[in-house]
Design a protein around this motif. Structure first.
Motif, mmCIF file in Angstrom:
data_model
loop_
_atom_site.group_PDB
_atom_site.id
_atom_site.type_symbol
_atom_site.label_atom_id
_atom_site.label_comp_id
_atom_site.label_asym_id
_atom_site.label_seq_id
_atom_site.Cartn_x
_atom_site.Cartn_y
_atom_site.Cartn_z
ATOM 1 N N PHE A 29 37.002 23.430 36.905
ATOM 2 C CA PHE A 29 36.090 24.887 36.869
ATOM 3 C C PHE A 29 37.684 25.653 36.491
ATOM 4 O O PHE A 29 37.827 25.614 38.346
ATOM 5 C CB PHE A 29 35.058 25.198 36.474
ATOM 6 N N SER A 30 38.504 26.163 36.069
ATOM 7 C CA SER A 30 39.460 27.397 36.243
ATOM 8 C C SER A 30 39.299 28.289 35.629
ATOM 9 O O SER A 30 38.545 28.320 34.473
ATOM 10 C CB SER A 30 40.255 26.021 35.698
ATOM 11 N N THR A 31 40.046 29.308 35.936
ATOM 12 C CA THR A 31 40.420 30.232 35.145
ATOM 13 C C THR A 31 41.632 30.799 35.571
ATOM 14 O O THR A 31 42.554 30.777 37.397
ATOM 15 C CB THR A 31 38.994 31.560 35.546
ATOM 16 N N PRO A 32 42.326 32.178 34.979
ATOM 17 C CA PRO A 32 43.962 32.652 34.765
ATOM 18 C C PRO A 32 43.185 33.291 36.867
ATOM 19 O O PRO A 32 42.312 33.917 37.308
ATOM 20 C CB PRO A 32 43.892 33.597 34.283
ATOM 21 N N VAL A 33 44.280 33.017 37.339
ATOM 22 C CA VAL A 33 44.495 34.100 38.661
ATOM 23 C C VAL A 33 44.242 35.364 38.531
ATOM 24 O O VAL A 33 43.398 35.528 39.863
ATOM 25 C CB VAL A 33 45.831 33.185 39.374
ATOM 26 N N ALA A 34 45.057 35.486 37.885
ATOM 27 C CA ALA A 34 44.143 37.908 37.540
ATOM 28 C C ALA A 34 43.291 38.142 36.977
ATOM 29 O O ALA A 34 42.952 39.331 36.694
ATOM 30 C CB ALA A 34 45.785 38.142 37.490
ATOM 31 N N ALA A 35 42.249 37.177 36.453
ATOM 32 C CA ALA A 35 41.234 37.549 35.400
ATOM 33 C C ALA A 35 40.212 37.593 36.619
ATOM 34 O O ALA A 35 40.092 37.739 38.069
ATOM 35 C CB ALA A 35 41.013 35.822 35.229
ATOM 36 N N THR A 36 39.323 38.425 36.038
ATOM 37 C CA THR A 36 38.101 39.230 37.370
ATOM 38 C C THR A 36 36.938 38.464 37.482
ATOM 39 O O THR A 36 36.866 38.231 38.662
ATOM 40 C CB THR A 36 37.618 40.536 36.122
ATOM 41 N N LYS A 37 37.261 36.347 37.095
ATOM 42 C CA LYS A 37 36.453 35.658 37.083
ATOM 43 C C LYS A 37 36.959 35.268 38.539
ATOM 44 O O LYS A 37 36.585 33.876 38.747
ATOM 45 C CB LYS A 37 36.390 34.749 35.998
ATOM 46 N N ALA A 38 38.183 34.722 38.601
ATOM 47 C CA ALA A 38 39.060 34.458 39.619
ATOM 48 C C ALA A 38 37.781 34.613 40.792
ATOM 49 O O ALA A 38 37.958 33.285 41.702
ATOM 50 C CB ALA A 38 40.601 34.648 40.341
ATOM 51 N N PRO A 39 37.285 35.268 41.156
ATOM 52 C CA PRO A 39 36.560 35.499 42.969
ATOM 53 C C PRO A 39 35.595 34.044 42.641
ATOM 54 O O PRO A 39 35.303 33.889 43.172
ATOM 55 C CB PRO A 39 35.942 37.155 42.514
ATOM 56 N N GLU A 40 34.587 34.431 41.431
ATOM 57 C CA GLU A 40 33.810 33.563 40.657
ATOM 58 C C GLU A 40 34.284 32.017 41.947
ATOM 59 O O GLU A 40 33.173 31.335 42.085
ATOM 60 C CB GLU A 40 33.612 33.892 39.768
ATOM 61 N N ILE A 41 35.323 31.821 40.703
ATOM 62 C CA ILE A 41 35.896 30.275 41.504
ATOM 63 C C ILE A 41 36.504 30.130 42.946
ATOM 64 O O ILE A 41 35.770 29.424 43.546
ATOM 65 C CB ILE A 41 37.191 29.512 40.259
ATOM 66 N N TYR A 42 37.167 31.175 42.934
ATOM 67 C CA TYR A 42 37.859 31.090 44.208
ATOM 68 C C TYR A 42 36.934 31.774 45.771
ATOM 69 O O TYR A 42 36.712 31.530 46.587
ATOM 70 C CB TYR A 42 39.195 30.731 45.068
ATOM 71 N N SER A 43 35.804 31.740 45.270
ATOM 72 C CA SER A 43 34.234 31.461 45.998
ATOM 73 C C SER A 43 33.060 30.507 46.619
ATOM 74 O O SER A 43 32.632 30.127 47.589
ATOM 75 C CB SER A 43 34.066 32.943 45.908
#
Length: 450
Positions: free
Chosen positions: A230-244
């Motif tokens: 599951f991926s999202t752009p690094v600058a996206a506001t959803k990025a913390p949802e992935i890297y957390s």
């Protein structure tokens, strides 16, 4: 047993009589029972003339309706006959339209595995897991990631359907094949499944618990391997949802079309019948002229109908417009009906034999098929027929001579130039102002240049 036999006899009689111009001179309808609760009817109507094939299925545990992918993965082409043989199907019809690579166009799932979300607005057909209820409707899929330890939910926007843009989270699996690889330089989490898909305990839909294996932001591509990414752009506001997310954490992936206990679904376009009445209107593009047609319908008493109409053969069958095809479904008792891939793709198979006349003169490889299986969903019994090998189809003088092997690109050109297949669909959607995406836009361009 007596009640069931009487119900089947009634269904057979209705099927033989409730068709257009049943009293016309030269009209013939022959119905046979091919399995308990399953009737196959061959109709010759001189008015068109039309050659119509109908499979009427009483939903029960005695059989299973199953959508299948060509080659068992994305992408690929395979004949309906080959897919039917792999699963030991009683009956089969060709399924969704095809993209250039051989992938279906609409949302597709089999045995709980979501293969892809739709390329463009479409309509889906589905039967629930215990084979008691069928559905046809345009449904926007809901997809989510649920962190089991924290209770936090994350919305997934697409699956095996391109890189995420803006604030999207997109999912990828090995089913996406070479067509769908996760983006490089994104925030991505790779999850491995820890159990099969099962009905969610908290919402309508399916869930499967995963274990987070790796999380990465920037850098190269994180491949799904045996799991899902599951991926999202690094600058996206959803990025913390992935890297957390953290390795070892349990996260459930779920999806739903709003129908309970639906593990399998296949798409098409347009809707032909809704609430027992013709729903599709007239159109000005080539898609709305007389062509071979394939469709699936649901009757008021819950039976499922597989229907084909041959076309492009003077003296045998000239095909139907979408409106005529819809009227045929209404005459067969359909409360709702969906148009599937047509033209040269139109194929019906009964007990491993093609029972219609594909208009290409041979059986065209397609993206998917809709099968009727005897008993519970079995494991495929054979490998896909290697491509390219188009199968000859029956004719009035026996088997047509074998055709030269076709490459996937040659298959696609025929599909893209066919006014009742992907090319015609794309041209109609473009005319209606629907956003197509690159694959269908290319089909529309090839169709205009044919």
């Amino acid at each position: 047993m007596v009640r069931r036999a009487s119900a089947l006899a009634l269904a057979l009689s209705m099927l033989a009589l409730a068709v257009p111009d049943g009293g016309a001179r030269g009209y013939r309808a022959v119905t046979t029972e091919i399995a308990p609760g399953v009737a196959f009817t061959k109709i010759r109507d001189p008015k068109g003339p039309w050659a119509i094939r109908v499979v009427s299925i009483t939903l029960s545990e005695a059989s299973t309706i199953e959508p299948v992918l060509a080659t068992g993965k994305l992408p690929g082409y395979e004949t309906t006959t080959s897919m039917a043989a792999r699963y030991g199907a009683l009956a089969a019809i060709n399924g969704d339209y095809a993209r250039e690579s051989g992938r279906p166009v609409m949302l597709f799932a089999q045995d709980g595995e979501l293969a892809q979300t739709a390329l463009t607005r479409g309509v889906n057909f589905a039967v629930n897991e215990d084979e008691t209820t069928a559905y046809i409707q345009h449904q926007v899929p809901e997809m989510w990631l649920h962190e089991i330890d924290t209770g936090i939910d994350h919305t997934v926007n697409a699956f095996n359907a391109g890189w995420p843009g803006g604030d999207m989270i997109s999912g990828f699996s090995a089913l996406g094949g070479r067509d769908e690889k996760p983006p490089s330089g994104a925030c991505s989490a790779r999850l491995y499944p820890a159990e099969p898909f099962h009905p969610s305990e908290t919402r309508v839909g399916l869930e499967q618990t995963h274990v987070v294996q790796q999380v990465a932001c920037k850098g190269g591509t994180l491949w799904p391997k045996r799991g899902r990414v599951f991926s999202t752009p690094v600058a996206a506001t959803k990025a913390p949802e992935i890297y957390s997310m953290t390795p070892g954490q349990q996260v459930a992936f779920g999806w739903s079309l709003g129908w309970p206990d639906v593990f399998d679904t296949i798409g098409g376009n347009p809707t032909l019948v809704r609430d027992g009445e013709v729903f599709i209107g007239q159109g000005t593009t080539s898609f709305f002229k007389w062509h071979p047609r394939t469709g699936v319908g649901i009757t008021a008493d819950g039976r499922v109908l597989f229907v084909t109409v041959d076309g492009r053969e003077k003296g045998w069958s000239v095909g139907m417009s979408p409106v005529q095809f819809a009227k045929l479904f209404v005459s067969l008792g359909a409360q709702t009906a969906l148009n599937l891939d047509g033209g040269g793709s139109t194929t019906m198979v009964i007990n491993n034999q093609i029972v219609n006349r594909p208009s290409d003169g041979y059986e065209r490889p397609v993206s998917s098929a809709l099968l009727l299986l005897p008993g519970p969903d079995p494991t495929p019994t054979a490998s896909p027929v290697p491509m390219p090998t188009p199968s000859p189809s029956p004719s009035s003088t026996g088997l047509l001579p074998p055709v030269q092997p076709a490459t996937p690109h040659q298959i696609w050109l025929r599909i893209a130039r066919d006014p009742a297949s992907t090319g015609g669909l794309a041209q109609w959607l473009l005319h209606e102002g629907v956003r197509l995406g690159p694959a269908l836009s290319r089909a529309a361009r090839i169709f205009r240049e044919r």
